[in-house]
Write a protein that holds these residues in place. Structure first.
Motif, mmCIF file in Angstrom:
data_model
loop_
_atom_site.group_PDB
_atom_site.id
_atom_site.type_symbol
_atom_site.label_atom_id
_atom_site.label_comp_id
_atom_site.label_asym_id
_atom_site.label_seq_id
_atom_site.Cartn_x
_atom_site.Cartn_y
_atom_site.Cartn_z
ATOM 1 N N ASN A 52 0.813 -1.222 0.000
ATOM 2 C CA ASN A 52 0.000 0.000 0.000
ATOM 3 C C ASN A 52 0.850 1.277 0.000
ATOM 4 O O ASN A 52 0.313 2.375 0.056
ATOM 5 C CB ASN A 52 -0.969 -0.008 1.184
ATOM 6 N N GLY A 53 2.178 1.133 -0.025
ATOM 7 C CA GLY A 53 3.072 2.287 -0.055
ATOM 8 C C GLY A 53 3.573 2.724 1.307
ATOM 9 O O GLY A 53 4.418 3.626 1.392
ATOM 10 N N ASP A 54 3.074 2.107 2.390
ATOM 11 C CA ASP A 54 3.567 2.457 3.725
ATOM 12 C C ASP A 54 4.980 1.917 3.932
ATOM 13 O O ASP A 54 5.356 0.881 3.382
ATOM 14 C CB ASP A 54 2.664 1.876 4.815
ATOM 15 N N PRO A 144 4.063 0.303 10.697
ATOM 16 C CA PRO A 144 3.797 0.739 9.320
ATOM 17 C C PRO A 144 3.348 2.202 9.337
ATOM 18 O O PRO A 144 2.481 2.583 10.130
ATOM 19 C CB PRO A 144 2.687 -0.199 8.858
ATOM 20 N N THR A 145 3.983 3.005 8.485
ATOM 21 C CA THR A 145 3.782 4.449 8.493
ATOM 22 C C THR A 145 3.686 4.947 7.061
ATOM 23 O O THR A 145 4.525 4.598 6.222
ATOM 24 C CB THR A 145 4.983 5.131 9.195
ATOM 25 N N PRO A 146 2.686 5.785 6.738
ATOM 26 C CA PRO A 146 2.622 6.339 5.383
ATOM 27 C C PRO A 146 3.931 7.065 5.024
ATOM 28 O O PRO A 146 4.509 7.771 5.860
ATOM 29 C CB PRO A 146 1.451 7.312 5.445
ATOM 30 N N LEU A 147 4.381 6.885 3.792
ATOM 31 C CA LEU A 147 5.633 7.482 3.340
ATOM 32 C C LEU A 147 5.646 8.993 3.550
ATOM 33 O O LEU A 147 6.647 9.546 4.021
ATOM 34 C CB LEU A 147 5.889 7.136 1.865
ATOM 35 N N GLU A 148 4.560 9.675 3.225
ATOM 36 C CA GLU A 148 4.530 11.134 3.403
ATOM 37 C C GLU A 148 4.658 11.519 4.869
ATOM 38 O O GLU A 148 5.268 12.541 5.194
ATOM 39 C CB GLU A 148 3.265 11.736 2.789
ATOM 40 N N GLN A 149 4.141 10.694 5.758
ATOM 41 C CA GLN A 149 4.297 10.963 7.191
ATOM 42 C C GLN A 149 5.766 10.840 7.597
ATOM 43 O O GLN A 149 6.249 11.618 8.415
ATOM 44 C CB GLN A 149 3.431 10.016 8.015
ATOM 45 N N THR A 150 6.492 9.868 7.015
ATOM 46 C CA THR A 150 7.919 9.745 7.338
ATOM 47 C C THR A 150 8.681 10.996 6.910
ATOM 48 O O THR A 150 9.601 11.430 7.601
ATOM 49 C CB THR A 150 8.570 8.488 6.714
ATOM 50 N N THR A 172 12.921 8.813 -1.786
ATOM 51 C CA THR A 172 11.888 9.757 -2.223
ATOM 52 C C THR A 172 12.407 10.736 -3.267
ATOM 53 O O THR A 172 11.655 11.180 -4.124
ATOM 54 C CB THR A 172 11.285 10.542 -1.035
ATOM 55 N N ARG A 176 11.187 7.130 -5.977
ATOM 56 C CA ARG A 176 9.783 6.947 -5.660
ATOM 57 C C ARG A 176 8.870 6.990 -6.879
ATOM 58 O O ARG A 176 7.973 6.163 -7.005
ATOM 59 C CB ARG A 176 9.323 8.004 -4.654
#
Length: 178
Positions: A52-54, A144-150, A172, A176
């Motif tokens: 899912n991209g996380d 598990p963490t959304p990429l944008e949140q990282t 990124t 990405r």
């Protein structure tokens, strides 16, 4: 890849994960100056990306710092071990995921002023949940963490670990959207 220090380097300390040596560096006039160097095994850092991209970050308690850090899974390469194999092993041990694909991202020297360690960053995909296999001294929880949140966590200073910042920013910035 380990680097040999000056042949006259003196061993000051040999520990479980490092050897500290005193070596000499010549200035532009040829005068030698003592420097301490840590000979440390090379290591890997793994960016685990779920379907899912996380990103699977870990909360890793660092006893030396007396705090818990947000990190990507990572670890030392065993003698003779292929770095990609190490990346898959460390991911499963620390985060509890087995990858089907491990792709090299980049390599870098995290502390070249005094340390020989080279880190190899990998992207891990096709993740299957398994069980963690932590060392007795490890206290690690996967998140598990959304990429944008990282990315926001890097921006705000919530992620302070250099290898994690380097691997996430490399991915990124350069990979990405490919």
């Amino acid at each position: 890849m380990a680097y040999d220090l000056h042949p006259d380097a003196e061993t000051l300390f040999t520990g479980v994960r490092m050897t500290i040596k005193r070596t000499w560096v010549n200035d532009p006039n040829g005068e030698p100056h003592p420097r301490e160097a840590a000979e440390v095994p090379d290591a890997v850092v793994v960016l685990p990306l779920l379907d899912n991209g996380d990103v699977v970050l870990i909360k890793n308690h660092r006893y030396i710092l007396k705090t818990t850090l947000w990190e990507l899974p990572a670890g030392c390469i065993e003698p003779g071990e292929d770095p990609a194999v190490c990346a898959a092993r460390e991911l499963e041990e620390e985060a509890g995921y087995r990858p089907t694909t491990v792709t090299p991202l980049t390599s870098f020297f995290p502390t070249p002023g005094f340390c020989t360690e080279q880190m190899h960053a990998y992207l891990a995909t096709g993740l299957t949940p398994t069980a963690q296999s932590l060392d007795p001294t490890e206290a690690i929880t996967p998140h598990p963490t959304p990429l944008e949140q990282t990315m926001n966590m890097i921006r705000t200073g919530e992620i302070e670990d250099a290898k994690t910042i380097a691997a996430l920013l490399f991915y990124t910035t350069f990979l990405r959207d490919q």
